[in-house]
Design an enzyme around this catalytic site. Sequence first.
Site, PDB file in Angstrom:
ATOM      1  N   ASN A   1     -17.350   0.300 -30.977  1.00  0.00           N
ATOM      2  CA  ASN A   1     -18.551   0.738 -29.610  1.00  0.00           C
ATOM      3  C   ASN A   1     -17.549   0.940 -28.322  1.00  0.00           C
ATOM      4  O   ASN A   1     -16.996   0.016 -28.220  1.00  0.00           O
ATOM      5  CB  ASN A   1     -19.680   0.033 -30.045  1.00  0.00           C
ATOM      6  CG  ASN A   1     -20.373  -0.175 -31.302  1.00  0.00           C
ATOM      7  OD1 ASN A   1     -19.858   0.937 -31.983  1.00  0.00           O
ATOM      8  ND2 ASN A   1     -20.926  -1.269 -31.562  1.00  0.00           N
TER       9      ASN A   1
ATOM     10  N   HIS B   1     -13.424  -4.699 -29.956  1.00  0.00           N
ATOM     11  CA  HIS B   1     -13.381  -5.196 -31.270  1.00  0.00           C
ATOM     12  C   HIS B   1     -13.502  -3.564 -32.082  1.00  0.00           C
ATOM     13  O   HIS B   1     -13.964  -2.744 -31.435  1.00  0.00           O
ATOM     14  CB  HIS B   1     -13.804  -6.110 -31.765  1.00  0.00           C
ATOM     15  CG  HIS B   1     -15.645  -5.854 -31.512  1.00  0.00           C
ATOM     16  ND1 HIS B   1     -16.852  -5.965 -30.047  1.00  0.00           N
ATOM     17  CD2 HIS B   1     -16.435  -5.422 -32.355  1.00  0.00           C
ATOM     18  CE1 HIS B   1     -17.154  -5.890 -29.852  1.00  0.00           C
ATOM     19  NE2 HIS B   1     -17.828  -5.325 -31.619  1.00  0.00           N
TER      20      HIS B   1
ATOM     21  N   GLY C   1     -22.897   2.034 -27.910  1.00  0.00           N
ATOM     22  CA  GLY C   1     -23.666   0.909 -28.012  1.00  0.00           C
ATOM     23  C   GLY C   1     -22.893  -0.226 -27.895  1.00  0.00           C
ATOM     24  O   GLY C   1     -23.453  -1.497 -29.322  1.00  0.00           O
TER      25      GLY C   1
ATOM     26  N   HIS D   1     -14.714  -2.670 -36.315  1.00  0.00           N
ATOM     27  CA  HIS D   1     -15.343  -3.389 -37.063  1.00  0.00           C
ATOM     28  C   HIS D   1     -14.576  -2.621 -38.706  1.00  0.00           C
ATOM     29  O   HIS D   1     -14.656  -1.320 -38.752  1.00  0.00           O
ATOM     30  CB  HIS D   1     -17.138  -2.870 -37.302  1.00  0.00           C
ATOM     31  CG  HIS D   1     -17.851  -2.982 -35.597  1.00  0.00           C
ATOM     32  ND1 HIS D   1     -18.263  -4.641 -36.033  1.00  0.00           N
ATOM     33  CD2 HIS D   1     -18.508  -2.859 -35.043  1.00  0.00           C
ATOM     34  CE1 HIS D   1     -18.803  -4.863 -34.975  1.00  0.00           C
ATOM     35  NE2 HIS D   1     -18.507  -4.329 -33.769  1.00  0.00           N
TER      36      HIS D   1
END
Length: 111
Positions: free
Chosen positions: A83, A96, A89, A98
């Site tokens: 994001n 990072h 978001g 995900h």
Amino acid sequence: MFEKIISRDVPADIIYEDDEIISFKDINPQAPIHVVINPKKEYCSFDDFSRSSGEKTILAMIRSIAIIADILKLKKGYRIISNIGDFGGQEIPHFHIHILGGKRLGRIVAP
């Protein structure tokens, strides 16, 4: 918070680590398998990371995705997400990625 995990001031369920990155289970999983991959050096977002990190760190991040997918046995597939910014978001100002998997994930659709 990520800095505290990297420095081991906060415990985390670490999945994989090398000189450049650290990955661990997300504390608020959005899928049966939800891992977060972080560079050890702080970058605000992927935009910042892609413009100012070195090739070694970029390669470590990209290569770690396949390594982690192998560790987690995500043979049927997985999703990677980063994001970026308010409209993307992003809630934590530390880059990072995900990795989500462990089941068939639905389509991403705008409300």
